[in-house]
Design an enzyme around this catalytic site. Sequence first.
Site, PDB file in Angstrom:
ATOM      1  N   PRO A  25       0.838  -1.206   0.000  1.00  0.00           N
ATOM      2  CA  PRO A  25       0.000   0.000   0.000  1.00  0.00           C
ATOM      3  C   PRO A  25       0.868   1.248   0.000  1.00  0.00           C
ATOM      4  CG  PRO A  25       0.059  -1.005   2.184  1.00  0.00           C
ATOM      5  CD  PRO A  25       0.751  -1.944   1.265  1.00  0.00           C
ATOM      6  N   GLN A  34      -6.796  -0.880   1.044  1.00  0.00           N
ATOM      7  CA  GLN A  34      -6.300  -0.746   2.420  1.00  0.00           C
ATOM      8  C   GLN A  34      -7.141   0.301   3.141  1.00  0.00           C
ATOM      9  OE1 GLN A  34      -2.773   1.445   3.745  1.00  0.00           O
ATOM     10  NE2 GLN A  34      -2.086  -0.381   4.818  1.00  0.00           N
ATOM     11  N   GLY A  47      -3.381  -1.197  10.391  1.00  0.00           N
ATOM     12  CA  GLY A  47      -3.175  -1.156  11.840  1.00  0.00           C
ATOM     13  C   GLY A  47      -1.761  -0.741  12.218  1.00  0.00           C
ATOM     14  N   HIS A 100       2.111   1.764  11.691  1.00  0.00           N
ATOM     15  CA  HIS A 100       2.794   3.049  11.428  1.00  0.00           C
ATOM     16  C   HIS A 100       2.323   4.229  12.263  1.00  0.00           C
ATOM     17  CE1 HIS A 100       3.517   1.276   7.105  1.00  0.00           C
ATOM     18  NE2 HIS A 100       4.037   0.545   8.076  1.00  0.00           N
ATOM     19  N   TYR A 149      -0.871   5.115  13.175  1.00  0.00           N
ATOM     20  CA  TYR A 149      -2.217   5.666  12.934  1.00  0.00           C
ATOM     21  C   TYR A 149      -3.211   5.139  13.974  1.00  0.00           C
ATOM     22  CZ  TYR A 149       0.065   7.408   8.809  1.00  0.00           C
ATOM     23  OH  TYR A 149       0.933   8.071   7.983  1.00  0.00           O
TER      24      TYR A 149
HETATM   25  C1  LIG Z   1       5.212   6.922  -1.070  1.00  0.00           C
HETATM   26  C2  LIG Z   1       4.852   5.898  -0.031  1.00  0.00           C
HETATM   27  C3  LIG Z   1       3.569   5.874   0.503  1.00  0.00           C
HETATM   28  C4  LIG Z   1       3.220   4.902   1.466  1.00  0.00           C
HETATM   29  N1  LIG Z   1       1.925   4.853   1.920  1.00  0.00           N
HETATM   30  C5  LIG Z   1       1.538   3.829   2.722  1.00  0.00           C
HETATM   31  C6  LIG Z   1       0.162   3.623   3.047  1.00  0.00           C
HETATM   32  O1  LIG Z   1      -0.749   4.336   2.583  1.00  0.00           O
HETATM   33  N2  LIG Z   1      -0.143   2.590   3.875  1.00  0.00           N
HETATM   34  C7  LIG Z   1       0.828   1.773   4.394  1.00  0.00           C
HETATM   35  O2  LIG Z   1       0.493   0.851   5.151  1.00  0.00           O
HETATM   36  N3  LIG Z   1       2.118   1.921   4.077  1.00  0.00           N
HETATM   37  C8  LIG Z   1       2.495   2.894   3.238  1.00  0.00           C
HETATM   38  N4  LIG Z   1       3.814   2.990   2.848  1.00  0.00           N
HETATM   39  C9  LIG Z   1       4.783   1.968   3.281  1.00  0.00           C
HETATM   40  C10 LIG Z   1       4.893   0.855   2.213  1.00  0.00           C
HETATM   41  O3  LIG Z   1       3.692   0.105   2.113  1.00  0.00           O
HETATM   42  C11 LIG Z   1       6.033  -0.142   2.504  1.00  0.00           C
HETATM   43  O4  LIG Z   1       5.771  -0.805   3.708  1.00  0.00           O
HETATM   44  C12 LIG Z   1       7.382   0.541   2.600  1.00  0.00           C
HETATM   45  O5  LIG Z   1       7.598   1.404   1.491  1.00  0.00           O
HETATM   46  C13 LIG Z   1       8.514  -0.492   2.644  1.00  0.00           C
HETATM   47  O6  LIG Z   1       8.531  -1.258   1.473  1.00  0.00           O
HETATM   48  P1  LIG Z   1       9.645  -0.960   0.336  1.00  0.00           P
HETATM   49  O7  LIG Z   1      10.960  -0.929   1.053  1.00  0.00           O
HETATM   50  O8  LIG Z   1       9.500  -2.123  -0.619  1.00  0.00           O
HETATM   51  O9  LIG Z   1       9.346   0.362  -0.278  1.00  0.00           O
HETATM   52  C14 LIG Z   1       4.187   3.964   1.903  1.00  0.00           C
HETATM   53  C15 LIG Z   1       5.474   4.008   1.362  1.00  0.00           C
HETATM   54  C16 LIG Z   1       5.809   4.943   0.392  1.00  0.00           C
HETATM   55  C17 LIG Z   1       7.198   4.923  -0.191  1.00  0.00           C
END
Ligand SMILES: Cc1cc2nc3c(=O)[nH]c(=O)nc-3n(C[C@H](O)[C@H](O)[C@H](O)COP(=O)(O)O)c2cc1C
Length: 381
Positions: A35, A112, A180, A182, A184
Site C-alpha cells: 500500500p 487498504q 493497523g 505506522h 495511525y
Molecule cells: C510513497 C509511499 C507511501 C506509502 N503509503 C503507505 C500507506 O498508505 N499505507 C501503508 O500501510 N504503508 C504505506 N507505505 C509503506 C509501504 O507500504 C512499505 O511498507 C514501505 O515502502 C517499505 O517497502 P519498500 O521498502 O518495498 O518500499 C508507503 C510508502 C511509500 C514509499
Amino acid sequence: MTSSTIDDLAALLAPLRTPFECKSLKAGNRYCMAPMSRYFAPGGVLTEEGAEYYRRRAAAGIGTVITEGTGVAIDHCVAADTVPIFDGDKALAGWERAVEAVHAEGGMFVPQLWHVGGCIDFNFPDSPHAPLVSPSGFAGPDVAGGREMSDEDIADTVAAFAKSARHAKDMGCDAIELHGAHGYLFDQFFWDKTNFRKDRYGGPDISDRTTFAAEVVAACREAVGDEFAIILRVSQWKTYDYEVKLANDPDEMYRWLDPLASAGVDIFHASQRRFWEPEFTGDDRNFGGWIKEVTGKPVITVGSIGMNRDLMEDFVEGTSSPMLNRLLDLMKMFERGDFDLVALGRVLLADPDWLEKIEERRIDELTPYDRTIALKQYEHP
Ligand SMILES: Cc1cc2nc3c(=O)[nH]c(=O)nc-3n(C[C@H](O)[C@H](O)[C@H](O)COP(=O)(O)O)c2cc1C
C-alpha cells in the site's frame, strides 16, 4: 545457495510464482504491491489515471494489488482531501473502475482501509480535513493530536470500518486490508505512549489496548461473512518512533496479536523497514516470521526488497538503487516457511516492470527510486 543462483534470478524466485489461496483471496503468485499513499484523488475520488496505475502493476505480473490507504466511512478518517475514500457513490465508482481494471489483468484487488487517528499529514499539513480524533488526544509521545474519542466516536468508527468493508465485498474486491500500522488510529490504541484510557480500550498490558482493533476486526467480519479474507497490517515502528517495539518478546507479541486472529484476521501483513532484520535476539526470523509463529496465520513480509536503502532514508534525500544479494536471504526465509507472500513498495512505484526486469536480469533497465517519484502524479506508468 550457490553463487550461480543469483545469476539466474528467474529460477531463484520461481517459488514466488506459485499460487496462494486464503478464502476469497486467490492469487496467481506470491507478489503483492505494498500500500502506498499517492494523494491524487481530488475530493476523495480515485481518478482514471489511478485505476490505470494499479492495472499496470497487475499487468506486469503482481498477483495482489493492495491499494494506497483509503479512508473509511466517517469524516475524521483522513487528514488530507486528496486521499481516496471508500464510501459514497462517486468515490466507490472510482474504485470500481480500478477493481475491474486489475481483475481484467488477472490480479487480486485489496483496498487498504485507513483511519489516521490524531495524525496530521506530514506531506500535506495544510490540506483541509475534518477535526481529527484519537484515543487520548495524542498522536505520538508528548505530541498532541486529535480530540479524545468518546464511546460514541469509537462505536461510529468501528461501524465506519464495517461499512467500508461491506462496500469492498459488494464491489467484488478480493479481500480488505485494515491499516493497523505506522502510528495511525489502531496503533494509537496499541501504544502505551498514546493510549491513556481508563476504560476497556486502555490498560497496562498490550492485550488491553488491543480491544479497539479487535472490535473493528469483529465488526468487519460480521459485515463480510466468513469466507471473505481480512488482512491486518501491523508494525512495531511508528512515524513518531522508528525504534519502538510494541512487542518486546514472543509472549508479548502473542498477547497483542492472538486476540486479533481470534476476532477474524486471516492474514497478517508484517510491516518492517528491512525484511532481513531479526525481530528478537537469538533467532534470525524477521517480524513476519515471528507473527506466523505466534498466530499460525499466513503472513506477508515487506521492507526494502530489491533496494539498498530503506523507506525512511528515502523520505529524506538521495536515491535508492537495486540490491539483489538480499534476494538470496528472502528466498531462504520463504523456503523455510517464515512467510507466504512478499510485498514490494518503492521498486513498483518507480518501475511497474520491476518483476519482469529482475527475472530477466535486465538490471541496468531498472528505474532507481527517489522521493520525488512519489510526488509525481502517475508519471511512472
Ligand atoms: C510513497 C509511499 C507511501 C506509502 N503509503 C503507505 C500507506 O498508505 N499505507 C501503508 O500501510 N504503508 C504505506 N507505505 C509503506 C509501504 O507500504 C512499505 O511498507 C514501505 O515502502 C517499505 O517497502 P519498500 O521498502 O518495498 O518500499 C508507503 C510508502 C511509500 C514509499
